[in-house]
Design a protein around this motif. Structure first.
Motif, short mmCIF file in Angstrom:
data_model
loop_
_atom_site.label_atom_id
_atom_site.label_comp_id
_atom_site.label_asym_id
_atom_site.label_seq_id
_atom_site.Cartn_x
_atom_site.Cartn_y
_atom_site.Cartn_z
N LYS A 97 -0.65 -6.01 2.81
CA LYS A 97 -0.36 -6.76 1.60
C LYS A 97 1.12 -6.95 1.31
O LYS A 97 1.48 -7.69 0.41
N GLY A 98 1.99 -6.26 2.03
CA GLY A 98 3.42 -6.37 1.76
C GLY A 98 3.82 -5.42 0.65
O GLY A 98 3.07 -4.52 0.28
N PRO A 99 5.02 -5.61 0.08
CA PRO A 99 5.53 -4.69 -0.93
C PRO A 99 4.59 -4.55 -2.13
O PRO A 99 4.08 -5.54 -2.66
N LEU A 100 4.38 -3.28 -2.53
CA LEU A 100 3.53 -2.97 -3.69
C LEU A 100 4.15 -1.82 -4.47
O LEU A 100 4.84 -0.97 -3.90
N GLY A 101 3.87 -1.79 -5.76
CA GLY A 101 4.28 -0.68 -6.59
C GLY A 101 3.24 0.43 -6.57
O GLY A 101 2.10 0.22 -6.15
N SER A 114 -2.31 2.56 -6.56
CA SER A 114 -3.22 3.48 -7.22
C SER A 114 -4.56 2.80 -7.51
O SER A 114 -5.64 3.36 -7.25
N GLU A 115 -4.49 1.59 -8.04
CA GLU A 115 -5.71 0.84 -8.36
C GLU A 115 -6.52 0.54 -7.10
O GLU A 115 -7.74 0.68 -7.08
N ILE A 116 -5.84 0.12 -6.06
CA ILE A 116 -6.53 -0.24 -4.82
C ILE A 116 -7.13 0.98 -4.14
O ILE A 116 -8.27 0.95 -3.64
N THR A 150 -4.77 8.56 -8.57
CA THR A 150 -3.82 8.46 -9.67
C THR A 150 -2.45 7.97 -9.19
O THR A 150 -2.08 8.21 -8.03
N PRO A 151 -1.72 7.31 -10.08
CA PRO A 151 -0.36 6.88 -9.71
C PRO A 151 0.53 8.04 -9.30
O PRO A 151 1.36 7.91 -8.39
N SER A 152 0.36 9.20 -9.93
CA SER A 152 1.19 10.35 -9.55
C SER A 152 0.86 10.83 -8.14
O SER A 152 1.77 11.23 -7.40
N ALA A 153 -0.40 10.76 -7.75
CA ALA A 153 -0.77 11.13 -6.38
C ALA A 153 -0.17 10.15 -5.38
O ALA A 153 0.37 10.55 -4.35
N LEU A 169 4.04 8.68 -1.43
CA LEU A 169 5.15 7.78 -1.13
C LEU A 169 6.46 8.55 -0.94
O LEU A 169 7.27 8.21 -0.08
N LYS A 170 6.64 9.58 -1.74
CA LYS A 170 7.84 10.42 -1.61
C LYS A 170 7.91 11.03 -0.21
O LYS A 170 8.97 11.02 0.43
N ILE A 171 6.79 11.52 0.28
CA ILE A 171 6.75 12.13 1.62
C ILE A 171 6.95 11.06 2.70
O ILE A 171 7.71 11.27 3.65
#
Length: 140
Positions: free
Chosen positions: A27-31, A36-38, A42-45, A50-52
């Motif tokens: 899908k290319g760049p995503l926030g 999280s929705e896809i 959770t966004p925090s997970a 992403l951090k790793i």
């Protein structure tokens, strides 16, 4: 950036991280919230994964106002693929060709048996790809 090659396996040893990479490739760049929705987590997970992945150099981001889109780092993924191909036991060296050296050194009926084995492996892989395609078609 991953400093030891074994660390790469730790990073990629989590299914959600693989899914994040696949999602960004598709899908290319995503926030983080979009992912999280896809992904249904959770966004925090997602942020932790992403951090790793970012620390490993596999994804990168650049803030755009309040939005922080993440994208694949194609150079790092290519190096990752080269590394995995270098330790692969099939002998294809990333070409996708089956074990030609093994086939050349095999004779007669053993060669037929070997080719049938390869055929089954390829069919199994094709079935996996077809299943993934069907799953992606079901996604909203």
């Amino acid at each position: 950036m991953v400093t030891q090659k074994a660390d790469l396996f730790k990073v990629l040893g989590v299914d959600k991280r693989i899914r994040i990479i696949e999602l960004l490739k598709q899908k290319g760049p995503l926030g983080a919230n979009e992912m999280s929705e896809i992904l249904g987590i959770t966004p925090s997970a997602v942020s932790q994964h992403l951090k790793i992945l970012k620390h490993a150099g596999l994804v990168r981001n650049e803030r755009k106002g309040y939005w922080i889109p993440y994208e694949i780092n194609p150079d790092a993924l290519e190096k990752c693929g080269e590394f995995l191909s270098s330790i692969c036991t099939c002998g294809c060296k990333g070409t996708g060709k089956f074990r030609e050296t093994e086939l050349i050194n095999t004779e007669g009926e053993d060669k037929v048996a070997l080719l049938k084995k390869y055929e089954k492996e390829l069919q199994d892989e094709l079935n996996k790809v077809q299943t993934q395609i069907e799953e992606l078609k079901k996604e909203p």
